[in-house]
Motif scaffolding. Structure first.
Motif, PDB file in Angstrom:
ATOM      1  N   LEU A   1       4.336   1.884  -4.050  1.00  0.00           N
ATOM      2  CA  LEU A   1       3.514   0.750  -3.654  1.00  0.00           C
ATOM      3  C   LEU A   1       2.674   0.252  -4.822  1.00  0.00           C
ATOM      4  O   LEU A   1       2.396  -0.933  -4.931  1.00  0.00           O
ATOM      5  N   GLY A   2       2.285   1.164  -5.689  1.00  0.00           N
ATOM      6  CA  GLY A   2       1.513   0.768  -6.856  1.00  0.00           C
ATOM      7  C   GLY A   2       2.279  -0.211  -7.738  1.00  0.00           C
ATOM      8  O   GLY A   2       1.758  -1.235  -8.171  1.00  0.00           O
TER       9      GLY A   2
ATOM     10  N   ARG B   1       5.669 -11.643  -8.077  1.00  0.00           N
ATOM     11  CA  ARG B   1       6.440 -11.826  -6.846  1.00  0.00           C
ATOM     12  C   ARG B   1       7.937 -11.981  -7.076  1.00  0.00           C
ATOM     13  O   ARG B   1       8.741 -11.587  -6.235  1.00  0.00           O
TER      14      ARG B   1
ATOM     15  N   LEU C   1      -4.830  -6.431  -9.339  1.00  0.00           N
ATOM     16  CA  LEU C   1      -3.822  -5.416  -9.668  1.00  0.00           C
ATOM     17  C   LEU C   1      -2.652  -6.049 -10.427  1.00  0.00           C
ATOM     18  O   LEU C   1      -2.119  -5.476 -11.377  1.00  0.00           O
TER      19      LEU C   1
ATOM     20  N   LEU D   1       4.741  -2.085  -6.758  1.00  0.00           N
ATOM     21  CA  LEU D   1       4.939  -3.292  -5.971  1.00  0.00           C
ATOM     22  C   LEU D   1       3.719  -4.199  -6.114  1.00  0.00           C
ATOM     23  O   LEU D   1       3.831  -5.407  -6.316  1.00  0.00           O
ATOM     24  N   LEU D   2       2.537  -3.571  -6.029  1.00  0.00           N
ATOM     25  CA  LEU D   2       1.300  -4.344  -6.111  1.00  0.00           C
ATOM     26  C   LEU D   2       1.050  -4.860  -7.508  1.00  0.00           C
ATOM     27  O   LEU D   2       0.414  -5.890  -7.689  1.00  0.00           O
ATOM     28  N   GLY D   3       1.547  -4.130  -8.489  1.00  0.00           N
ATOM     29  CA  GLY D   3       1.251  -4.507  -9.865  1.00  0.00           C
ATOM     30  C   GLY D   3       2.257  -5.483 -10.465  1.00  0.00           C
ATOM     31  O   GLY D   3       2.115  -5.888 -11.613  1.00  0.00           O
ATOM     32  N   SER D   4       3.291  -5.858  -9.713  1.00  0.00           N
ATOM     33  CA  SER D   4       4.355  -6.689 -10.283  1.00  0.00           C
ATOM     34  C   SER D   4       4.310  -8.115  -9.724  1.00  0.00           C
ATOM     35  O   SER D   4       3.813  -8.350  -8.627  1.00  0.00           O
TER      36      SER D   4
ATOM     37  N   LEU E   1      -2.736   1.885  -0.190  1.00  0.00           N
ATOM     38  CA  LEU E   1      -1.949   0.742  -0.654  1.00  0.00           C
ATOM     39  C   LEU E   1      -1.134   0.153   0.491  1.00  0.00           C
ATOM     40  O   LEU E   1      -0.883  -1.049   0.530  1.00  0.00           O
TER      41      LEU E   1
ATOM     42  N   PHE F   1      -0.550   5.950  -8.066  1.00  0.00           N
ATOM     43  CA  PHE F   1      -1.821   5.856  -7.362  1.00  0.00           C
ATOM     44  C   PHE F   1      -1.555   5.428  -5.933  1.00  0.00           C
ATOM     45  O   PHE F   1      -0.570   4.750  -5.641  1.00  0.00           O
TER      46      PHE F   1
ATOM     47  N   VAL G   1       9.890  -8.554  -5.084  1.00  0.00           N
ATOM     48  CA  VAL G   1       8.549  -8.093  -4.733  1.00  0.00           C
ATOM     49  C   VAL G   1       7.929  -9.018  -3.685  1.00  0.00           C
ATOM     50  O   VAL G   1       7.371  -8.564  -2.675  1.00  0.00           O
TER      51      VAL G   1
ATOM     52  N   LEU H   1       3.310  -0.783  10.896  1.00  0.00           N
ATOM     53  CA  LEU H   1       3.599   0.054   9.728  1.00  0.00           C
ATOM     54  C   LEU H   1       3.103   1.483   9.977  1.00  0.00           C
ATOM     55  O   LEU H   1       2.123   1.683  10.697  1.00  0.00           O
TER      56      LEU H   1
ATOM     57  N   LEU I   1      -1.796  -0.050 -15.282  1.00  0.00           N
ATOM     58  CA  LEU I   1      -2.053   0.731 -14.066  1.00  0.00           C
ATOM     59  C   LEU I   1      -1.502   2.155 -14.234  1.00  0.00           C
ATOM     60  O   LEU I   1      -0.520   2.361 -14.926  1.00  0.00           O
TER      61      LEU I   1
ATOM     62  N   LEU J   1       6.132  -6.942   4.655  1.00  0.00           N
ATOM     63  CA  LEU J   1       5.151  -5.920   5.036  1.00  0.00           C
ATOM     64  C   LEU J   1       3.972  -6.555   5.767  1.00  0.00           C
ATOM     65  O   LEU J   1       3.448  -6.008   6.736  1.00  0.00           O
ATOM     66  N   ARG J   2       3.566  -7.739   5.259  1.00  0.00           N
ATOM     67  CA  ARG J   2       2.404  -8.380   5.854  1.00  0.00           C
ATOM     68  C   ARG J   2       2.707  -8.851   7.267  1.00  0.00           C
ATOM     69  O   ARG J   2       1.833  -8.888   8.126  1.00  0.00           O
TER      70      ARG J   2
ATOM     71  N   ILE K   1       6.585  -8.004   0.063  1.00  0.00           N
ATOM     72  CA  ILE K   1       5.181  -8.099   0.475  1.00  0.00           C
ATOM     73  C   ILE K   1       5.046  -8.986   1.714  1.00  0.00           C
ATOM     74  O   ILE K   1       4.320  -8.638   2.661  1.00  0.00           O
TER      75      ILE K   1
END
Lengths: 459, 459
Positions: B199-200, B207, A171, B202-205, A199, A181, B164, B177, A177, B171-172, B168
């Motif tokens: 979230l999209g 760190r 991703l 966040l996932l695509g960017s 997600l 989504f 970012v 959650l 993207l 969150l992990r 993450i």
């Protein structure tokens, strides 16, 4: 000339466009103050700008578009009612149109162009890049109001054997993207979706966890040919957020998200309400002549119904001549039946739409509606019987109207349920056609029962 | 006794419960085949099980719950209609209720208990753990139908200065959650939300990207006291997916997601349709006696309306005695007016609900409706004038009915728009009350115009 303003929505935390702000915008348009106009319009959401354009009159609307050309936003076009959309597109220069459309997502463009005439459709498509144009044309190949039209073609997917880490890396490396989504769709080697991962789960899990361990129970696959109304039902019923769309071979071709399903649900409801009231596809921005034309067929059907009822009355001219009280009281019986029938049919039509009225419970619902009609019929029969006696001093007249009331309200409950069910079986939209039939039944039964009983018992 | 079945929904890709499957389930219940029942019910979504329970009769429902106790799912309770929910809860043993409720998210429990009686509410709350119980009680402290009731209290948030990568990692590391979340909400040190990141994104960017660079334009904050109808409007109008909810001090207290907003939109629509038809809060699962009671007030209002109309007719007894054709034709004028009025009022009521009819365009809409009434009035006046002449051979009678038709249809357009607008100003729900007033106007005007003109022109 601008309209006087009445403030309908006084609620401070409401979202309606304030009348004052509309006034300011209209003043800026009148005085040709381009900067003031831009500063008033820019903070507004495109949906609110669209509402504004729908609410103001033709002249100021044209002037506003003239003055604001440069800043005009493609999303405003998406949000406009269809009939106004065509007008506004005609008023935009090709350049303004092109720049407005280029920013849109391909599924918004589809939504925008699908109801346009060929010429305007071509103009919009010409404004797009080759890639976008192709995406739009592919979507337009699906039938109208199908899942294929509703979906966006861009999907975020991963092979079913990937881990969280592999997916996140992928991703992060992906340039393009989609804007929105909510799931990563797991696919098998033949592109068939086998599950999806939210997600949130992806973000909350360690890198080595296999995606397969995170898939959601709620997973449902939507065939591209499915009617969009069914899609909206599925989202609402099963609390879906997004769902993969597949072609006839079960291969992933797109994804539908809940916001699109919500828009469809909203439209279908609106359509049902308007159809139940005998208003076709009307909207406030339609021209007088279009509105007149839309409503005319329904009124024509009603005229036939009303004439039928009059033919029933005409059979009893002698009775009416002898007892003028019959003419005075007869509309009450018909009106009460009509109202009770409308109550039953509305419940039936909605229950069919929400799939709560099915083959399993149709007899029970019919029995219930007849029972309700009977009980309310008896109650109002007693009331009207007494009114009849007091008003006209004739106990027998009271009995006649009371009996007719019971008969008509039972008929109303029966017709109000059976007619929508039969129409649905015949694949006719019950919201559209039930009203006329049910009213015919309650009018004819009402007049016939009342006047017929009068002939038997009073003459 | 089980009902005969009629297959209403024949569509293969529809989502309705098939009549055949319902039959099989009922057979398993009758024969007391617990394993067969479980194997039939388990693959069903809780929403479908709820629909099933709503559709079958009381006896098999009780038997089914008896047989299936162990597997009973709390989500089925959430999905059930209110009136049935109370019944089902009464039938569950305390143990079964406790195990059913314990799996639910706290906002679902709120939804479940808010309409229960005190005793049942207590029983459900007792089944919860201390933490969950507190969350539910906090939510119940907000007023009914407010954003506070609708929201979930669990939010996923991050300080506005995070990157970012930090987000993450956080969150992990987070154990608990929420099941569903779509944004990370950025907050300032005083817990005020300042933006959100999908979230999209966040996932695509990468760190090191600051969250602040990724925030969405669509960000809107919802006050906890806002009416849930306004919340649903905002989600639909502004295409929101989730939105932070704040207390009076602007501090983040929860989040509302689009699926909850969609459910509210659906309910409000349903309510509007039923109210327009003079059906209170009816549902198919109500007892006959409850349904009768719900519908009675509307019929009573209609009776008053109808008697009013009859009083008008009674003023013209002499004319009716002399010309019986008047009695035959007069319902046509009233009926056409009533239908035209219903068309106008439905459009007006819906436009007010969707905020398309506002202070800025109310005069224009009134002018338009009157114009539509006039044009359709003239058209049907000509038709009915000709019918009158042919049927009764009296040109003057044709003129009388034609003129009355025009007058009544203009009155219908006017009343159908003005009455809902006035009711809205008076803070009375226009969907609820417009119908009775508009019908009164069209009945009274219709009979008075027709019979009055007859006296002047025919006698």
């Amino acid at each position: 000339m601008t309209d006087e303003t009445i403030e309908i929505e006084g609620d401070a935390d409401g979202y309606a466009l304030e009348a004052k702000k509309v006034q300011k915008i209209l003043t800026a348009v009148e005085t040709g103050d381009e900067r003031q106009l831009a500063s008033l319009l820019e903070p507004l959401h495109p949906a609110d700008v669209a509402d504004l354009l729908e609410q103001i009159e033709d002249r100021p609307r044209a002037d506003l578009l003239d003055l604001w050309k440069s800043g005009f936003d493609g999303e405003v076009l998406s949000e406009l009612e269809e009939n106004l959309r065509e007008e506004v597109i005609d008023q935009l220069t090709p350049d303004a149109l092109a720049s407005a459309v280029r920013d849109l997502e391909s599924d918004d463009v589809v939504d925008l162009v699908e109801d346009l005439g060929d010429e305007q459709q071509e103009a919009v498509l010409d404004a797009l890049g080759a890639m976008d144009r192709q995406a739009v044309e592919t979507a337009l190949a699906w039938p109208e109001e199908s899942a294929g039209r509703l979906m966006q073609a861009e999907t975020v997917r991963a092979p079913e054997h990937w881990t969280v880490g592999e997916t996140i890396d992928y991703l992060r490396g992906e340039e393009d993207l989609p804007d929105q989504f909510y799931h990563v769709i797991l696919i098998d080697p033949r592109m068939k979706p086998v599950g999806y991962v939210t997600l949130g789960r992806l973000l909350g899990s360690r890198r080595e966890v296999p995606l397969r361990d995170l898939i959601e129970d709620s997973f449902r696959i939507i065939p591209a040919m499915q009617d969009e109304g069914e899609v909206a039902y599925a989202f609402n019923q099963y609390h879906l957020i997004s769902a993969p769309v597949v072609d006839e071979d079960g291969r992933l071709v797109g994804v539908i998200t809940i916001d699109d399903a919500m828009a469809v649900l909203d439209e279908e409801h609106e359509e049902d309400i308007l159809r139940l009231a005998g208003v076709g596809e009307g909207s406030l921005t339609d021209r007088v002549i279009n509105t007149t034309r839309q409503r005319l067929p329904w009124l024509a059907v009603n005229l036939v119904t009303a004439i039928l009822a009059s033919l029933v009355i005409a059979q009893f001219e002698i009775a009416l001549q002898q007892i003028v009280a019959l003419a005075v009281l007869m509309p009450i019986v018909a009106s009460m039946g009509g109202n009770a029938g409308t109550q039953s049919l509305t419940v039936a039509v909605r229950s069919i739409a929400t799939k709560d009225l099915t083959g399993s419970n149709v007899w029970r619902v019919i029995r219930r509606e007849v029972a309700v009609g009977l009980i309310n019929g008896v109650i109002f029969a007693i009331v009207m019987g007494i009114v009849g006696v007091i008003w006209f001093g004739s106990p027998m007249l009271g009995i006649v109207i009371a009996l007719a009331m019971v008969i008509n309200m039972v008929a109303a409950g029966l017709a109000g349920t059976v007619i929508p069910v039969i129409l649905e079986k015949l694949k006719v939209d019950p919201a559209l056609a039930s009203g006329a039939f049910v009213t015919t039944v309650t009018d004819v039964v009402g007049f016939f029962a009342f006047l017929g009983l009068a002939v038997v018992l009073l003459l």
